[in-house]
Design a protein around this motif. Sequence first.
Motif, mmCIF file in Angstrom:
data_model
loop_
_atom_site.group_PDB
_atom_site.id
_atom_site.type_symbol
_atom_site.label_atom_id
_atom_site.label_comp_id
_atom_site.label_asym_id
_atom_site.label_seq_id
_atom_site.Cartn_x
_atom_site.Cartn_y
_atom_site.Cartn_z
ATOM 1 N N ALA A 1 28.148 55.266 17.414
ATOM 2 C CA ALA A 1 29.095 54.882 18.456
ATOM 3 C C ALA A 1 29.309 53.368 18.490
ATOM 4 C CB ALA A 1 28.612 55.384 19.817
ATOM 5 N N VAL A 2 28.222 52.621 18.405
ATOM 6 C CA VAL A 2 28.331 51.159 18.454
ATOM 7 C C VAL A 2 29.078 50.639 17.226
ATOM 8 C CG1 VAL A 2 27.047 48.995 18.542
ATOM 9 C CG2 VAL A 2 26.245 50.981 19.838
ATOM 10 N N ALA A 3 28.714 51.133 16.061
ATOM 11 C CA ALA A 3 29.341 50.666 14.831
ATOM 12 C C ALA A 3 30.822 51.022 14.787
ATOM 13 C CB ALA A 3 28.623 51.260 13.619
ATOM 14 N N VAL A 4 31.160 52.256 15.141
ATOM 15 C CA VAL A 4 32.568 52.667 15.138
ATOM 16 C C VAL A 4 33.363 51.863 16.160
ATOM 17 C CG1 VAL A 4 34.135 54.569 15.709
ATOM 18 C CG2 VAL A 4 32.180 54.965 14.207
ATOM 19 N N ALA A 5 32.775 51.609 17.326
ATOM 20 C CA ALA A 5 33.462 50.829 18.356
ATOM 21 C C ALA A 5 33.805 49.433 17.845
ATOM 22 C CB ALA A 5 32.586 50.734 19.603
ATOM 23 N N ILE A 6 32.833 48.765 17.230
ATOM 24 C CA ILE A 6 33.067 47.390 16.773
ATOM 25 C C ILE A 6 34.076 47.360 15.624
ATOM 26 C CG2 ILE A 6 31.978 45.374 15.697
ATOM 27 C CD1 ILE A 6 29.428 46.134 17.300
ATOM 28 N N ALA A 7 33.925 48.265 14.657
ATOM 29 C CA ALA A 7 34.870 48.306 13.536
ATOM 30 C C ALA A 7 36.278 48.626 14.019
ATOM 31 C CB ALA A 7 34.415 49.329 12.500
ATOM 32 N N THR A 8 36.384 49.497 15.011
ATOM 33 C CA THR A 8 37.692 49.858 15.563
ATOM 34 C C THR A 8 38.364 48.659 16.214
ATOM 35 O OG1 THR A 8 37.054 52.165 15.925
ATOM 36 C CG2 THR A 8 38.872 51.310 17.262
ATOM 37 N N VAL A 9 37.612 47.917 17.037
ATOM 38 C CA VAL A 9 38.183 46.760 17.723
ATOM 39 C C VAL A 9 38.579 45.675 16.729
ATOM 40 C CG1 VAL A 9 37.679 44.869 19.310
ATOM 41 C CG2 VAL A 9 37.042 47.219 19.920
ATOM 42 N N LEU A 10 37.700 45.351 15.775
ATOM 43 C CA LEU A 10 38.033 44.304 14.806
ATOM 44 C C LEU A 10 39.250 44.691 13.968
ATOM 45 C CD1 LEU A 10 34.478 43.215 13.578
ATOM 46 C CD2 LEU A 10 35.960 42.076 15.246
ATOM 47 N N SER A 11 39.399 45.976 13.697
ATOM 48 C CA SER A 11 40.536 46.436 12.895
ATOM 49 C C SER A 11 41.858 46.322 13.636
ATOM 50 C CB SER A 11 40.316 47.883 12.442
ATOM 51 O OG SER A 11 39.230 47.966 11.537
ATOM 52 N N ARG A 12 41.811 46.127 14.956
ATOM 53 C CA ARG A 12 43.040 45.855 15.703
ATOM 54 C C ARG A 12 43.613 44.489 15.364
ATOM 55 N NH1 ARG A 12 40.437 47.753 21.496
ATOM 56 N NH2 ARG A 12 40.309 50.009 21.028
ATOM 57 N N TYR A 13 42.753 43.588 14.886
ATOM 58 C CA TYR A 13 43.172 42.225 14.579
ATOM 59 C C TYR A 13 43.537 42.070 13.109
ATOM 60 C CZ TYR A 13 41.462 41.208 19.218
ATOM 61 O OH TYR A 13 41.282 41.208 20.585
ATOM 62 N N THR A 14 42.840 42.759 12.246
ATOM 63 C CA THR A 14 43.181 42.794 10.824
ATOM 64 C C THR A 14 42.528 44.030 10.221
ATOM 65 O OG1 THR A 14 43.299 41.501 8.777
ATOM 66 C CG2 THR A 14 41.232 41.383 9.974
ATOM 67 N N PRO A 15 43.220 44.775 9.383
ATOM 68 C CA PRO A 15 42.663 46.037 8.886
ATOM 69 C C PRO A 15 41.571 45.818 7.846
ATOM 70 C CG PRO A 15 44.792 45.609 7.879
ATOM 71 C CD PRO A 15 44.600 44.544 8.919
ATOM 72 N N GLY A 16 40.809 46.877 7.592
ATOM 73 C CA GLY A 16 39.876 46.857 6.472
ATOM 74 C C GLY A 16 38.415 46.829 6.829
ATOM 75 N N PHE A 17 38.060 46.913 8.111
ATOM 76 C CA PHE A 17 36.644 46.877 8.484
ATOM 77 C C PHE A 17 36.005 48.233 8.264
ATOM 78 C CE2 PHE A 17 38.201 43.153 10.693
ATOM 79 C CZ PHE A 17 37.179 42.245 10.457
ATOM 80 N N LYS A 18 34.779 48.212 7.726
ATOM 81 C CA LYS A 18 34.031 49.420 7.426
ATOM 82 C C LYS A 18 32.618 49.300 7.999
ATOM 83 C CE LYS A 18 37.057 51.608 4.761
ATOM 84 N NZ LYS A 18 37.547 52.980 5.062
ATOM 85 N N VAL A 19 31.943 50.432 8.093
ATOM 86 C CA VAL A 19 30.553 50.470 8.552
ATOM 87 C C VAL A 19 29.658 50.659 7.342
ATOM 88 C CG1 VAL A 19 28.869 51.605 10.039
ATOM 89 C CG2 VAL A 19 31.293 51.542 10.715
ATOM 90 N N LYS A 20 28.864 49.643 7.018
ATOM 91 C CA LYS A 20 27.909 49.767 5.919
ATOM 92 C C LYS A 20 26.613 50.365 6.480
ATOM 93 C CE LYS A 20 25.125 46.870 2.851
ATOM 94 N NZ LYS A 20 23.953 46.863 3.773
ATOM 95 N N TRP A 21 26.214 51.507 5.893
ATOM 96 C CA TRP A 21 25.020 52.195 6.381
ATOM 97 C C TRP A 21 23.810 51.266 6.427
ATOM 98 C CZ3 TRP A 21 20.318 53.162 3.920
ATOM 99 C CH2 TRP A 21 19.481 54.077 4.555
ATOM 100 N N PRO A 22 23.013 51.294 7.515
ATOM 101 C CA PRO A 22 23.207 52.191 8.639
ATOM 102 C C PRO A 22 24.203 51.714 9.685
ATOM 103 C CG PRO A 22 21.175 50.978 8.908
ATOM 104 C CD PRO A 22 21.710 50.599 7.561
ATOM 105 N N ASN A 23 24.332 50.383 9.894
ATOM 106 C CA ASN A 23 25.258 49.970 10.950
ATOM 107 C C ASN A 23 25.706 48.517 10.865
ATOM 108 O OD1 ASN A 23 22.909 48.682 11.806
ATOM 109 N ND2 ASN A 23 22.618 49.943 13.614
#
Length: 247
Positions: free
Chosen positions: A76-98
Motif C-alpha cells: 500500500a505504501v509503495a503503490v501510494a508513493i509511486a502513484t503520486v510521483l507518477s502524477r508529476y512524471t510517468p515511469g515510477f516503479k516499485v523495486k522489490w520489496p519497496n
Amino acid sequence: MPRYILLHETASTNTYLKRMASILPGGTVVYTHNQTAGRGQKGNSWEAEPGKNITMSMLIKRPAVKAVEQFYISEAVAVAIATVLSRYTPGFKVKWPNDIYHNDRKACGILIEHTLAGGGIADSVLGAGININQTEFMSDAPNPVSLAQLTGEQYDVEAVMHEVCDEIERLTQFTPQSCQALHKQFLEMLYRNDGQEHTFELPDGTQFQATIHDVLTDGTLQLRTPDGTITGYAFKEVKHVIGNVTL
C-alpha cells in the motif's frame, strides 16, 4: 484525515513516532525539514538535504490485515508513493520489496516497522524518504534521483507529502477485495516485472538469470529460472544486478 506534526529537526521520524505511538491517534504523520539520522532497511542510512525532500512517518493503528499478511501494508505504501510521483512524471516503479525507482534510479526508500500483539498488528509506523527537490547527492549511494532532476522543476514538498499521505490512507482501508486489487496493482508497478529475464545475485555472489513470477503475501519474491524452476526469496536473500552494481 491525516494529522500532521512538524519537527524542525529530528534524528529519525520513525524513531520519534514509535516512541510516541501509544499516545497518538492513528493517521498521525510526523515529518521534518532536517532528519539527521534517517534509517533505511537493515540499518542502511538515508541522505536528505534539509528542506528539499519528504522525510516522514505515518502511524496506522490496528490495520485490518493479519500479521502474516503484513506485506499488504508495504504494498500500500509503495503503490501510494509511486502513484503520486507518477502524477508529476510517468515511469515510477516499485523495486522489490519497496524502493521506488524511475528507470534504474532510486527516488524513494521506505522503512515499515510493526508492533505485533496476539497474532495481529497493534500498529505500524510507515516511514518514507522521497527525493523531491534535491539535485546534488553527496553520499556514495550509486543511483539516487529526485523528481526535480527528472523534470527540471521545483515542487511544494509539503503539498506532495499531503498527496502521498492521503493515498496511503486510502489504500490502507483493507478489505479482502481491496487487498486483491492492491496486489494486482503492485505487480503491475513492480520493477522488471516485464516477462523478460534479468540478472539477480545471491549473497555468495552467484549471479543468475530469472523472470519475476510473483510476490507472496509475506513478501517472498518468486523467481522463475530458464529451466522453469520457481524459487522464493526473502528480503536480502537476492538482489537485482543493475549494470555492475547489486541493489
